[in-house]
Design an enzyme around this catalytic site. Structure first.
Site, PDB file in Angstrom:
ATOM      1  N   ARG A  31       0.837  -1.222   0.000  1.00  0.00           N
ATOM      2  CA  ARG A  31       0.000   0.000   0.000  1.00  0.00           C
ATOM      3  C   ARG A  31       0.860   1.255   0.000  1.00  0.00           C
ATOM      4  O   ARG A  31       0.474   2.276  -0.572  1.00  0.00           O
ATOM      5  CB  ARG A  31      -0.952  -0.039   1.195  1.00  0.00           C
ATOM      6  CG  ARG A  31      -2.073  -1.107   1.017  1.00  0.00           C
ATOM      7  CD  ARG A  31      -2.652  -1.525   2.350  1.00  0.00           C
ATOM      8  NE  ARG A  31      -3.826  -2.386   2.243  1.00  0.00           N
ATOM      9  CZ  ARG A  31      -3.806  -3.709   2.047  1.00  0.00           C
ATOM     10  NH1 ARG A  31      -2.641  -4.337   1.897  1.00  0.00           N
ATOM     11  NH2 ARG A  31      -4.928  -4.405   1.990  1.00  0.00           N
ATOM     12  N   GLY A  98      -1.023 -12.324  -4.893  1.00  0.00           N
ATOM     13  CA  GLY A  98      -2.451 -12.025  -4.987  1.00  0.00           C
ATOM     14  C   GLY A  98      -2.763 -10.601  -4.560  1.00  0.00           C
ATOM     15  O   GLY A  98      -3.641  -9.949  -5.129  1.00  0.00           O
ATOM     16  N   ARG A 126      -5.703 -18.822  -8.724  1.00  0.00           N
ATOM     17  CA  ARG A 126      -6.493 -18.152  -7.669  1.00  0.00           C
ATOM     18  C   ARG A 126      -7.650 -17.353  -8.257  1.00  0.00           C
ATOM     19  O   ARG A 126      -7.546 -16.773  -9.340  1.00  0.00           O
ATOM     20  CB  ARG A 126      -5.572 -17.254  -6.824  1.00  0.00           C
ATOM     21  CG  ARG A 126      -4.496 -18.091  -6.152  1.00  0.00           C
ATOM     22  CD  ARG A 126      -3.613 -17.288  -5.249  1.00  0.00           C
ATOM     23  NE  ARG A 126      -4.353 -16.754  -4.115  1.00  0.00           N
ATOM     24  CZ  ARG A 126      -3.833 -15.918  -3.223  1.00  0.00           C
ATOM     25  NH1 ARG A 126      -2.578 -15.507  -3.369  1.00  0.00           N
ATOM     26  NH2 ARG A 126      -4.549 -15.483  -2.220  1.00  0.00           N
ATOM     27  N   SER A 171     -12.639 -10.253   3.021  1.00  0.00           N
ATOM     28  CA  SER A 171     -11.381 -10.114   2.293  1.00  0.00           C
ATOM     29  C   SER A 171     -10.921  -8.664   2.251  1.00  0.00           C
ATOM     30  O   SER A 171     -11.584  -7.801   1.672  1.00  0.00           O
ATOM     31  CB  SER A 171     -11.538 -10.627   0.856  1.00  0.00           C
ATOM     32  OG  SER A 171     -10.440 -10.195   0.068  1.00  0.00           O
ATOM     33  N   ASP A 323      -3.509 -15.458   7.783  1.00  0.00           N
ATOM     34  CA  ASP A 323      -2.270 -15.977   7.184  1.00  0.00           C
ATOM     35  C   ASP A 323      -1.459 -16.810   8.180  1.00  0.00           C
ATOM     36  O   ASP A 323      -0.441 -17.397   7.804  1.00  0.00           O
ATOM     37  CB  ASP A 323      -1.405 -14.824   6.671  1.00  0.00           C
ATOM     38  CG  ASP A 323      -2.042 -14.152   5.457  1.00  0.00           C
ATOM     39  OD1 ASP A 323      -2.860 -14.804   4.776  1.00  0.00           O
ATOM     40  OD2 ASP A 323      -1.727 -12.976   5.199  1.00  0.00           O
ATOM     41  N   ARG A 354      -4.358 -24.240   1.725  1.00  0.00           N
ATOM     42  CA  ARG A 354      -3.522 -24.385   2.928  1.00  0.00           C
ATOM     43  C   ARG A 354      -4.062 -25.421   3.911  1.00  0.00           C
ATOM     44  O   ARG A 354      -3.307 -25.900   4.763  1.00  0.00           O
ATOM     45  CB  ARG A 354      -3.342 -23.020   3.609  1.00  0.00           C
ATOM     46  CG  ARG A 354      -2.397 -22.133   2.819  1.00  0.00           C
ATOM     47  CD  ARG A 354      -2.177 -20.766   3.422  1.00  0.00           C
ATOM     48  NE  ARG A 354      -1.083 -20.087   2.710  1.00  0.00           N
ATOM     49  CZ  ARG A 354      -0.826 -18.789   2.795  1.00  0.00           C
ATOM     50  NH1 ARG A 354      -1.585 -18.007   3.555  1.00  0.00           N
ATOM     51  NH2 ARG A 354       0.180 -18.285   2.122  1.00  0.00           N
ATOM     52  N   ARG A 399       4.306 -19.535   2.999  1.00  0.00           N
ATOM     53  CA  ARG A 399       3.949 -19.783   4.408  1.00  0.00           C
ATOM     54  C   ARG A 399       3.913 -21.280   4.720  1.00  0.00           C
ATOM     55  O   ARG A 399       4.163 -21.687   5.849  1.00  0.00           O
ATOM     56  CB  ARG A 399       2.633 -19.099   4.767  1.00  0.00           C
ATOM     57  CG  ARG A 399       2.724 -17.587   4.589  1.00  0.00           C
ATOM     58  CD  ARG A 399       1.679 -16.810   5.349  1.00  0.00           C
ATOM     59  NE  ARG A 399       1.563 -15.455   4.811  1.00  0.00           N
ATOM     60  CZ  ARG A 399       2.414 -14.458   5.056  1.00  0.00           C
ATOM     61  NH1 ARG A 399       3.451 -14.632   5.860  1.00  0.00           N
ATOM     62  NH2 ARG A 399       2.226 -13.271   4.510  1.00  0.00           N
TER      63      ARG A 399
END
Ligand code: S3P
Length: 442
Positions: A31, A98, A126, A171, A323, A354, A399
């Site tokens: 950002r 993403g 995705r 989201s 996450d 995941r 991750r």
């Protein structure tokens, strides 16, 4: 990414100790570059995450006219002004990211330009429909691969149509895409968020001078942005990423005798769920010197090895630690009893599925677990080492790679990650930091 897969296996031959810092927050870093690129004048950023995902955002903003360069340890961004993004002459390569893809789709949606997005095998699986839907309502047009996936070409509309949009999934990326599209859209763009997600976009848009209000009704947040906005350049300091801090944190909890400090960790309440859940499992984590850095709460975390007890993790914790579930699954593997984690259907559309990938990895290492459509139940060892003795695939997911590497720290036989290269997307110094704490490469 380099050409050849890079296997990784970590072990701890004794307690972990010392003080470390983790790289800058990934969400805030993306950002910072995007908003700096839309402000007229020079934005200066300290502590930017120099991971591949953020560098993909930097390259895309350059391709659309911003000047972005690193001098010394600082990043300098000369923006083009809201409405000033230029037509990119090449496809925007989003790599594994993403966040870059979905937020940039928002920015482009209200500019009169056409852009093509491409990405790696993980990103190309995705779903982008979740941003295509609201941005189409604002007037942008899209041509995507089947299922609303990359490669994708879009054309923005200027002026776009302001939208009042209720998020159908929790989201922050979808919320942020709509708000960023609203920057160059006349009138009020409103996002209604029934379940709160990370609020970095709201904080940073207000910090850059956008006219943005947040109203809370019950648990619902109503975010209103007035366009067309003028953004003022800022001097920003990016706090350490709590999602990266989660790996040394859990490592210290599971390796007997460990006592470490992770300095300068972002503690924004919309991100800090993991610390609370681990404390409820019995983790000895002290939040030291809470302070504010650049408008974000920050603290040092003092973590000591702890016996953990399995719990039912409240599903409403999910957005504040979305996450962190892969590494929480690892903590659960060392708890006594069962840890039940539900409400996690979003984990199936991250860099990998995941839930499925971690269930397979844990089972391969001898840890009983049961997969649910929306989560995982893990039966832990009560603190004993896990059996290990497997090579586990990371599925291009940073991750997953770091979580399973941490699992291997307290295993009877090596846990080998097939390919650790994706770690560079969010945490380029991960292995060096684990070694600084006392871990060894097998
Ligand atoms: C992010 C939002 C989350 C998170 C991702 C970063 C962001 O994704 O998983 O790593 O910076 O807005 P969703 O919006 O898909 O939950």
């Amino acid at each position: 990414m380099n050409d050849a897969p890079l296997p990784l296996s970590l072990t701890a031959n004794g307690p972990l100790s010392g003080t470390v810092t983790v790289p800058g927050d990934k969400s805030i870093s993306h950002r910072s570059l995007m908003l700096g690129a839309l402000a007229v004048g020079e934005t200066v950023i300290d502590g930017l995450l120099e991971g591949e995902d953020v560098l993909a955002t930097a390259a895309a903003m350059r391709a659309m006219g911003a000047q972005i360069e690193k001098r010394g340890s600082r990043w300098h961004v000369h923006g083009v002004g809201v409405g000033g993004l230029l037509q990119p002459q090449v496809a925007l390569d989003m790599g594994n990211s993403g966040t870059s893809t979905r937020l940039l789709m928002g920015l482009i949606a209200s500019h009169p330009i056409t852009a093509t997005f491409v990405g790696d095998a993980s990103l190309s699986k995705r779903p982008m429909g979740r941003v295509i839907d609201p941005l189409s309502q604002m007037g942008a047009s899209f041509s995507a691969a089947p299922g609303g996936r990359l490669p994708l070409t879009m054309t923005g509309l200027c002026p776009a149509v302001p939208l009042r949009y209720t998020l159908p999934v929790a989201s922050a990326q979808v919320k942020s895409a709509v708000l960023l599209a609203g920057l160059n859209t006349p009138g009020h763009t409103v996002v209604i968020e029934p379940v709160a997600t990370r609020d970095h976009s709201e904080r940073m848009l207000a910090g850059f001078g956008a006219d943005l209000t947040v109203e809370t009704q019950g648990g619902t947040r109503i975010i209103t942005l007035k366009g067309e906005a003028e953004l003022r350049p800022q001097a920003l300091t990016v706090p350490g990423d709590p999602s990266s801090a989660a790996f040394p944190l859990v490592a210290a909890l599971i390796v007997p005798g460990s006592d470490i400090t992770i300095a300068n960790v972002g503690m924004n309440p919309t991100r800090a769920g993991l610390v609370k859940v681990l404390q409820a499992m019995g983790a000895d984590i002290s939040v030291v010197q809470p302070r504010s850095v650049g408008g974000e709460p920050v603290a040092d975390l003092h973590v000591r090895h702890s016996p953990l007890t399995g719990i039912e993790v409240p599903p409403d914790s999910a957005p504040s630690m979305i996450d962190e579930y892969p590494i929480l699954f690892v903590a659960a593997a060392f708890a006594s009893g069962r840890t039940v984690m539900r409400g996690l259907e979003e984990l199936r559309v991250k860099e990998s599925d995941r839930i499925a990938v971690m269930a397979a990895g844990l089972q391969a290492c001898g840890i009983p677990c049961t997969e649910h459509a929306d989560g995982l139940t893990v039966a832990g060892t009560g603190g004993d080492p896990v059996p290990g003795g497997a090579t586990v695939p990371a599925h291009l997911d940073h991750r997953i790679a770091m979580s399973l590497a941490v699992l291997g720290l307290h295993a009877r036989a090596p846990v080998t990650i097939d390919d650790a290269r994706p770690i560079a997307t969010s945490f380029p110094g991960f292995v060096a930091m684990m070694q600084a704490l006392g871990a060894d490469r097998r």
